[in-house]
Design a protein around this motif. Structure first.
Motif, PDB file in Angstrom:
ATOM      1  N   PRO A 226       0.826  -1.207   0.000  1.00 31.72           N
ATOM      2  CA  PRO A 226       0.000   0.000   0.000  1.00 31.72           C
ATOM      3  C   PRO A 226       0.860   1.257   0.000  1.00 31.72           C
ATOM      4  CG  PRO A 226      -0.883  -1.618   1.521  1.00 31.72           C
ATOM      5  CD  PRO A 226       0.443  -2.155   1.062  1.00 31.72           C
ATOM      6  N   PRO A 227       0.549   2.227  -0.852  1.00 26.13           N
ATOM      7  CA  PRO A 227       1.359   3.451  -0.915  1.00 26.13           C
ATOM      8  C   PRO A 227       1.214   4.282   0.354  1.00 26.13           C
ATOM      9  CG  PRO A 227      -0.619   3.665  -2.241  1.00 26.13           C
ATOM     10  CD  PRO A 227      -0.568   2.240  -1.797  1.00 26.13           C
ATOM     11  N   GLU A 228       2.258   5.010   0.679  1.00 24.71           N
ATOM     12  CA  GLU A 228       2.251   5.832   1.893  1.00 24.71           C
ATOM     13  C   GLU A 228       1.513   7.150   1.703  1.00 24.71           C
ATOM     14  OE1 GLU A 228       6.072   6.322   3.664  1.00 24.71           O
ATOM     15  OE2 GLU A 228       6.578   4.179   3.573  1.00 24.71           O
ATOM     16  N   HIS A 229       1.423   7.614   0.460  1.00 27.53           N
ATOM     17  CA  HIS A 229       0.782   8.905   0.212  1.00 27.53           C
ATOM     18  C   HIS A 229      -0.188   8.763  -0.958  1.00 27.53           C
ATOM     19  CE1 HIS A 229       3.962  10.521   2.771  1.00 27.53           C
ATOM     20  NE2 HIS A 229       4.842   9.924   1.981  1.00 27.53           N
ATOM     21  N   THR A 230      -1.438   9.105  -0.722  1.00 28.99           N
ATOM     22  CA  THR A 230      -2.442   9.021  -1.785  1.00 28.99           C
ATOM     23  C   THR A 230      -3.322  10.263  -1.778  1.00 28.99           C
ATOM     24  OG1 THR A 230      -4.058   7.874  -0.367  1.00 28.99           O
ATOM     25  CG2 THR A 230      -2.553   6.500  -1.672  1.00 28.99           C
ATOM     26  N   LEU A 231      -3.918  10.521  -2.924  1.00 33.23           N
ATOM     27  CA  LEU A 231      -5.019  11.476  -3.050  1.00 33.23           C
ATOM     28  C   LEU A 231      -6.170  10.692  -3.641  1.00 33.23           C
ATOM     29  CD1 LEU A 231      -6.230  14.302  -2.903  1.00 33.23           C
ATOM     30  CD2 LEU A 231      -5.252  14.778  -5.153  1.00 33.23           C
ATOM     31  N   ARG A 232      -7.252  10.583  -2.880  1.00 32.42           N
ATOM     32  CA  ARG A 232      -8.362   9.716  -3.269  1.00 32.42           C
ATOM     33  C   ARG A 232      -9.593  10.529  -3.640  1.00 32.42           C
ATOM     34  NH1 ARG A 232      -7.734   4.346  -1.515  1.00 32.42           N
ATOM     35  NH2 ARG A 232      -5.743   4.005  -0.458  1.00 32.42           N
ATOM     36  N   ALA A 233     -10.331  10.030  -4.632  1.00 31.54           N
ATOM     37  CA  ALA A 233     -11.592  10.650  -5.034  1.00 31.54           C
ATOM     38  C   ALA A 233     -12.401   9.613  -5.797  1.00 31.54           C
ATOM     39  CB  ALA A 233     -11.344  11.878  -5.903  1.00 31.54           C
ATOM     40  N   ASN A 234     -13.688   9.843  -5.899  1.00 28.90           N
ATOM     41  CA  ASN A 234     -14.527   8.918  -6.669  1.00 28.90           C
ATOM     42  C   ASN A 234     -14.717   9.400  -8.096  1.00 28.90           C
ATOM     43  OD1 ASN A 234     -16.166  11.097  -6.229  1.00 28.90           O
ATOM     44  ND2 ASN A 234     -17.952   9.930  -5.560  1.00 28.90           N
ATOM     45  N   SER A 235     -13.851  10.319  -8.534  1.00 25.67           N
ATOM     46  CA  SER A 235     -13.927  10.862  -9.880  1.00 25.67           C
ATOM     47  C   SER A 235     -12.535  10.866 -10.509  1.00 25.67           C
ATOM     48  CB  SER A 235     -14.489  12.287  -9.862  1.00 25.67           C
ATOM     49  OG  SER A 235     -14.267  12.947 -11.090  1.00 25.67           O
ATOM     50  N   PHE A 236     -12.364  10.127 -11.614  1.00 25.41           N
ATOM     51  CA  PHE A 236     -11.092  10.126 -12.307  1.00 25.41           C
ATOM     52  C   PHE A 236     -10.833  11.494 -12.951  1.00 25.41           C
ATOM     53  CE2 PHE A 236      -8.489   9.123 -16.164  1.00 25.41           C
ATOM     54  CZ  PHE A 236      -7.339   8.772 -15.485  1.00 25.41           C
ATOM     55  N   GLN A 237     -11.902  12.156 -13.361  1.00 27.26           N
ATOM     56  CA  GLN A 237     -11.748  13.485 -13.951  1.00 27.26           C
ATOM     57  C   GLN A 237     -11.133  14.454 -12.942  1.00 27.26           C
ATOM     58  OE1 GLN A 237     -15.386  15.539 -14.893  1.00 27.26           O
ATOM     59  NE2 GLN A 237     -14.420  16.786 -16.480  1.00 27.26           N
ATOM     60  N   LEU A 238     -11.597  14.408 -11.696  1.00 25.69           N
ATOM     61  CA  LEU A 238     -11.049  15.282 -10.657  1.00 25.69           C
ATOM     62  C   LEU A 238      -9.572  14.952 -10.421  1.00 25.69           C
ATOM     63  CD1 LEU A 238     -12.782  16.215  -7.324  1.00 25.69           C
ATOM     64  CD2 LEU A 238     -10.366  15.606  -7.370  1.00 25.69           C
ATOM     65  N   LEU A 239      -9.235  13.676 -10.350  1.00 20.01           N
ATOM     66  CA  LEU A 239      -7.849  13.275 -10.108  1.00 20.01           C
ATOM     67  C   LEU A 239      -6.955  13.629 -11.292  1.00 20.01           C
ATOM     68  CD1 LEU A 239      -8.343   9.826  -8.342  1.00 20.01           C
ATOM     69  CD2 LEU A 239      -7.836  12.043  -7.311  1.00 20.01           C
ATOM     70  N   MET A 240      -7.494  13.557 -12.501  1.00 21.05           N
ATOM     71  CA  MET A 240      -6.697  13.944 -13.658  1.00 21.05           C
ATOM     72  C   MET A 240      -6.393  15.439 -13.626  1.00 21.05           C
ATOM     73  SD  MET A 240      -4.971  13.304 -16.281  1.00 21.05           S
ATOM     74  CE  MET A 240      -5.296  11.542 -16.274  1.00 21.05           C
ATOM     75  N   ASN A 241      -7.379  16.242 -13.235  1.00 21.15           N
ATOM     76  CA  ASN A 241      -7.131  17.676 -13.100  1.00 21.15           C
ATOM     77  C   ASN A 241      -6.080  17.951 -12.029  1.00 21.15           C
ATOM     78  OD1 ASN A 241      -8.976  18.357 -15.098  1.00 21.15           O
ATOM     79  ND2 ASN A 241     -10.676  18.576 -13.664  1.00 21.15           N
ATOM     80  N   ALA A 242      -6.122  17.183 -10.941  1.00 22.18           N
ATOM     81  CA  ALA A 242      -5.126  17.343  -9.887  1.00 22.18           C
ATOM     82  C   ALA A 242      -3.741  16.931 -10.389  1.00 22.18           C
ATOM     83  CB  ALA A 242      -5.514  16.505  -8.663  1.00 22.18           C
ATOM     84  N   THR A 243      -3.695  15.888 -11.222  1.00 23.90           N
ATOM     85  CA  THR A 243      -2.418  15.460 -11.801  1.00 23.90           C
ATOM     86  C   THR A 243      -1.852  16.546 -12.707  1.00 23.90           C
ATOM     87  OG1 THR A 243      -3.150  13.147 -11.735  1.00 23.90           O
ATOM     88  CG2 THR A 243      -1.274  13.665 -13.148  1.00 23.90           C
ATOM     89  N   LEU A 244      -2.684  17.129 -13.540  1.00 20.13           N
ATOM     90  CA  LEU A 244      -2.243  18.207 -14.425  1.00 20.13           C
ATOM     91  C   LEU A 244      -1.751  19.413 -13.628  1.00 20.13           C
ATOM     92  CD1 LEU A 244      -5.104  17.968 -17.069  1.00 20.13           C
ATOM     93  CD2 LEU A 244      -2.677  17.566 -17.523  1.00 20.13           C
TER      94      LEU A 244
END
Length: 311
Positions: A226-244
């Protein structure tokens, strides 16, 4: 029984249950398609058989079989439901034969589809596009859209009433991040360091078409924990924006993100790549007459004429 009652049509719910059961030759599969229990489908069929005064199915140890009357009735009911669905869809679109309604997930619609549509509209300026975003293709109402674009994993993600045709012959999945993130955290990221020193984007409540980090690591033969640091959401679109925005590393489908990578908005975090289980696919409703806009888009998107747009 009065002549009025004898002339009354059976309830639509019974006809839908019968059509689905006859098509699948299974009450259980019909129930799955209609979001009903097997017993509920059985009751609807029994009610219809009682109303008609004759059996529609023969029940054998090896499964269901239509009676001769059932076979004739199935052809009539299937044609009736198909025509009713077509006309309902046309009326919901306010009778505009030029309109094409495309259903897709918010991520695919914003990252990929929106980049393709200008080229399609230049080739077909008379077609009016409407986009319907629905995250889970299983929740699509077949009467509300013409064609769908989703990732499809054969034998795992098969929404009822839809046929899937792959848009890309193959696709790879890689860990991607923004150039800003890579510059800030070092340009050489190892799988081990990814799990300890970096923020992984994790989609919660995903559907079966989603590839998780654990599966990605496992299929590449990499050690997982299991990774030590994550950002979790139920939306891939939101996570993609966070990645960008430079907040972490996500799993990215390379054909889907081709324009973002070419423009330098995203870069591979590591060299490792995995062949995607699912393929970006065009979903076409079964038992529907294809309109001219549907035919035009189907031919266009499946012909390989959809290069990512830079604007």
């Amino acid at each position: 029984m009065s002549s009025t009652m004898r002339d009354a049509l059976p309830p639509l719910s019974c006809l839908r249950a019968f059509e689905a059961a006859a098509r699948h030759m299974s009450f259980t599969q019909a129930g799955g398609e209609l979001n009903l229990s097997q017993s509920a489908v059985s009751r609807q069929i029994k009610r219809l058989e009682t109303d008609l005064g004759r059996p529609l199915f023969e029940r054998h140890i090896e499964g269901l079989r239509l009676t001769p009357s059932g076979e004739r009735y199935f052809r009539v009911v299937q044609r009736f439901l198909r025509d009713l669905s077509d006309e309902t869809a046309r009326l919901r679109r306010r009778g505009d034969s030029r309109q094409l309604t495309l259903a897709s997930s918010p991520t695919i619609a914003s990252i990929w589809l929106a980049r393709q549509l200008p080229a399609f509209q230049r080739a077909h300026p008379h077609i009016e596009i409407r986009i319907l975003t629905v995250e889970d293709p299983h929740r699509l109402d077949l009467g509300e859209f013409d064609l769908g674009i989703y990732y499809h994993v054969p034998f795992e993600v098969d929404p009822p009433g839809l046929t899937a045709h792959a848009i890309f012959a193959d696709e790879e999945v890689a860990a991607v991040c923004s150039p800003i993130y890579l510059e800030r955290h070092g340009k050489h990221i190892t799988p081990e360091a990814l799990l300890t020193d970096h923020t992984l984007m994790v989609v919660e409540d995903h559907y079966h078409d989603w590839l998780t980090w654990e599966i990605w690591f496992g299929e590449l033969g990499l050690a997982w924990r299991p990774p030590e640091h994550t950002l979790r959401a139920n939306s891939f679109q939101l996570l993609m924006n966070a990645t960008l925005a430079g907040q972490g590393v996500t799993l990215g489908w390379m054909r889907l993100l081709e324009a973002e990578i070419r423009q330098g908005n995203l870069v591979p975090a590591m060299a490792h790549r995995l062949q995607s289980r699912g393929k970006l696919s065009l979903f076409t409703p079964r038992h529907r007459h294809l309109t001219e806009p549907m035919k035009a888009f189907q031919k266009w998107v499946l012909s390989g004429e959809t290069p990512p747009q830079d604007h």
